[in-house]
Every structure is written in structure tokens, then in C-alpha cells.
Write an enzyme that holds these catalytic residues in place. Structure first.
Site, PDB file in Angstrom:
ATOM      1  N   SER A  10      52.992  31.065 -49.510  1.00 36.73           N
ATOM      2  CA  SER A  10      52.420  30.416 -50.686  1.00 36.73           C
ATOM      3  C   SER A  10      51.197  31.165 -51.213  1.00 36.73           C
ATOM      4  O   SER A  10      51.067  31.396 -52.421  1.00 36.73           O
ATOM      5  CB  SER A  10      52.057  28.967 -50.369  1.00 36.73           C
ATOM      6  N   LYS A 191      36.763  26.549 -39.945  1.00 38.97           N
ATOM      7  CA  LYS A 191      36.809  25.329 -40.771  1.00 38.97           C
ATOM      8  C   LYS A 191      38.149  24.604 -40.650  1.00 38.97           C
ATOM      9  O   LYS A 191      38.239  23.395 -40.877  1.00 38.97           O
ATOM     10  CB  LYS A 191      36.485  25.652 -42.230  1.00 38.97           C
ATOM     11  N   THR A 248      39.244  22.007 -47.518  1.00 41.53           N
ATOM     12  CA  THR A 248      40.308  21.767 -46.542  1.00 41.53           C
ATOM     13  C   THR A 248      40.193  20.404 -45.866  1.00 41.53           C
ATOM     14  O   THR A 248      41.183  19.887 -45.347  1.00 41.53           O
ATOM     15  CB  THR A 248      40.326  22.860 -45.457  1.00 41.53           C
ATOM     16  N   SER A 254      45.864  20.648 -48.229  1.00 35.25           N
ATOM     17  CA  SER A 254      45.465  21.322 -46.995  1.00 35.25           C
ATOM     18  C   SER A 254      46.476  21.082 -45.887  1.00 35.25           C
ATOM     19  O   SER A 254      46.715  19.943 -45.480  1.00 35.25           O
ATOM     20  CB  SER A 254      44.086  20.825 -46.549  1.00 35.25           C
ATOM     21  N   ASN A 256      46.118  21.987 -42.743  1.00 34.91           N
ATOM     22  CA  ASN A 256      45.416  21.574 -41.527  1.00 34.91           C
ATOM     23  C   ASN A 256      45.026  20.106 -41.590  1.00 34.91           C
ATOM     24  O   ASN A 256      45.157  19.383 -40.597  1.00 34.91           O
ATOM     25  CB  ASN A 256      44.187  22.462 -41.309  1.00 34.91           C
TER      26      ASN A 256
END
Length: 334
Positions: A10, A191, A248, A254, A256
Site C-alpha cells: 500500500s 511508535k 497511528t 492504522s 497496528n
């Protein structure tokens, strides 16, 4: 100038689209034959970035040598677990005049090395001064939709950073420069762990108070480790640090945060990852962060609880309770 983008996921697709819209001739390398064939036919990555057409300056390649040949800047956009192998594959085709830019946000699990360190280990010594990293709050979908975005490019050579800044910047994509390669890479990788914790909080049904606490204390422990390792404190207050962390931890795009959200709802990490098409770097980075924290004797309580959840099957609700019950102390960043 001509660009190569190595990686047809992506972010690699979105970045190629961005360069192509600037009128830059861009050669996108796609590993999977079926995705390559489909993209050539439809001029659209229907697997990772459906609904967005590639502009005409972007060409598609399944051969690495052809994707790199004759280009001036090589952007590498692949998951960290594949980088060492990929660097070895492309190394014979790189020339001393090319600039190499990592867009990967991760740490190699076995060696604890950042991507720029791996490049210096694998690539010809003549290329080590021409390496840079690009990071910051930049969801692929939003970049492909031309939403205003700001990122940072870091290199030990300021002239290289300025070249990339000029090459990549556009009316909606603003690039800042930095010479803190270490800080930019650490911030971008670490992060993702905090983003998993933020997703867990949302999945458990907790509110904005909890999320704000996780983000704030998350940047504190990331900064502590980064400064101890030699990074600049200001980097963690910038786009690669708090900027990317906020994105994020709060954005529904996001991957994660998505992992954490599903964990908070009670799903197992194995089932979550099995259903995902894209890689959530924070899962393996948690192992790296825990080892780095131990090596540098840095306290990282959020990262430690994420390790317990991801690898020891600890109940997420109990993990957040344990964070709250830690010994009371004065607020400090590092």
C-alpha cells in the site's frame, strides 16, 4: 531524475502514485506475480490500494534489475523482516551515483539493527554516505488521495537530505529535513508498539482519557530509549515522533492500532495476523524494543505490557490495570 520504488504494498504504491503525479518517471517493483500482472492490466493495485489509478509516469516491474537500472533515487518500501534479504538482492545492481532511501519503519529482530545500519552492512561502502530515511505521519490511502501530508527525511549528508526534500515535495506533500537518522528511525519503529496499546484501549471501550495517557507516556518512554542510544530529544517532538505516534494511535487506517483493537475485543493475536493482508510492524518490534530497553537499562512499561499481551497471552484489561498500579512518581520525560 528517475525514481525506483522497491515494494508494491500500500505505501509503495501510494508513494509511486505521488511521484507519478509530480510527473516523475517512476519504476515500481512488485514482488508477487499475481499482483504485478493485475496491476499491469488495470493500472491499479487492487490488493493493497484498490480504487486508485496509477498515473502514466509510473511503470511496473517484476525484475529487480530492470526496476533499478538507470534510476537516480531508489526508495525501498518493504517490511523490515524482509529488508536484509532484499538489500542483498538489489546490492549488485546499485551504482555509486544513486541515492538510497528507506521508507521502512521497523527494527531487525535478530540483530536489533535499524534499516540504515543494515544498508551500510550490505551495500558497497561507496553508497554509505548516500543513504537516507523518510518517515512521519503518512497513511498510504490519504497520500494517494492527495490529502495534505508532512514528513521528514533524514541523512547524515545534508546535501542528500536536501536533494530528496526537493525531489519529493509537492503542493500537498511537505518534506522537512533532519540529520538525526537514529532518532527518525527509532521513533518510526517504536511508535507502532504504542499504537497497539492504543487500539487495545479502544477495543476495551475505554475513552479519550486513557488514549491521551498512553500517547503521552508512550512518547516519554520512546524518547528515553532514543536519547540513551544517542538520538536528539527534539526528533521525538517532531513529525517522526509525536506526529506519527498520534496518527497511528488514533487513525482507523492504522494496521497496528487495528491489531490492538481486535486484541481488546478478545481475539487472539494469531487469528488477527492471519486475517491481515499487510504487516503490522509493531508486533515484532515489541521484541526488539524489549531487548533494547534491557540492553540500555531503560524502563519502558507500556512496551513491557505489550510484550506480555502479545507473547505471554496476558489479559489486556489486566495489563492496563498493572500500568495504572505502578509506583507513583514525579512526571519526567527522560
Amino acid at each position: 531524475m528517475i525514481a525506483s520504488v522497491i515494494g508494491g504494498g500500500s505505501w509503495g504504491s501510494a508513494f509511486s502514485i505521488h511521484l507519478g503525479r509530480k510527473g516523475i518517471e517512476t519504476k515500481l517493483w512488485i514482488r508477487e506475480p499475481e499482483i504485478y500482472d493485475s496491476t499491469c492490466i488495470h493500472r491499479e493495485n487492487k490488493t493493497f490500494l484498490p480504487g486508485v489509478k496509477f498515473p502514466r509516469p509510473v511503470s511496473f516491474h517484476n525484475d529487480v534489475k530492470q526496476a533499478i537500472k538507470g534510476t537516480d533515487i531508489v526508495f525501498i518500501v518493504i517490511p523490515s523482516e524482509y529488508c536484509r534479504e532484499m538489500y542483498g538482492i538489489i546490492s549488485p545492481f546499485l551504482t555509486k551515483n544513486q541515492i538510497i532511501v528507506s521508507l521502512t519503519k521497523g527494527i531487525e529482530r535478530t540483530s536489533l539493527k535499524r534499516m540504515s545500519e543494515l544498508m551500510k552492512e550490505v551495500f558497497d561502502p561507496e553508497l554509505t554516505s548516500r543513504i537516507a530515511v523518510l518517515s512521519g505521519p503518512s497513511f498510504a490511502r490519504e497520500v494517494s488521495d492527495s490529502h495534505p501530508t508532512a514528513v521528514v527525511v533524514a541523512s547524515e549528508d545534508s546535501a542528500i537530505a536536501l536533494t530528496i526534500q526537493s525531489f519529493v515535495s509537492s503542493d500537498f506533500f511537505r518534506v522537512y529535513t533532519s540529520n538525526d537518522v537514529l532518532g527518525v528511525e527509532l521513533a518510526g519503529a517504536l511508535k507502532n508498539i504504542i499504537a497497539i496499546s492504543a487500539g487495545i484501549s479502544d477495543g476495551l471501550g475505554y475513552g479519550r482519557n486513557t488514549l491521551a495517557a498512553l500517547i503521552t507516556r508512550g512518547i516519554a518512554e520512546i524518547t528515553r530509549l532514543g536519547v540513551k542510544m544517542g538520538a536528539k530529544p527534539d526528533t521525538f517532538s517532531g513529525l517522526a515522533g509525536i506526529g506519527d505516534l498520534v496518527l497511528t494511535c488514533t487513525g482507523k487506517l492504522s494496521r497496528n492500532r487495528h491489531v490492538g483493537f481486535e486484541l481488546g475485543k478478545g481475539n487472539s493475536i494469531q487469528s488477527i495476523l492471519k486475517e491481515m493482508k499487510m504487516v503490522a510492524e509493531g508486533v515484532t518490534t515489541t521484541l526488539s524494543a524489549r531487548k533494547l530497553a534491557d540492553d540500555y537499562k531503560i524502563e519502558m512499561p507500556i512496551c513491557e505490557q505489550m510484550y506480555e499481551i502479545l507473547y505471554k497471552n496476558k489479559d489486556p484489561r489486566q495489563a492496563l490495570k498493572d500500568l495504572m498500579k505502578r509506583k507513583l512518581k514525579e512526571e519526567k520525560i527522560f
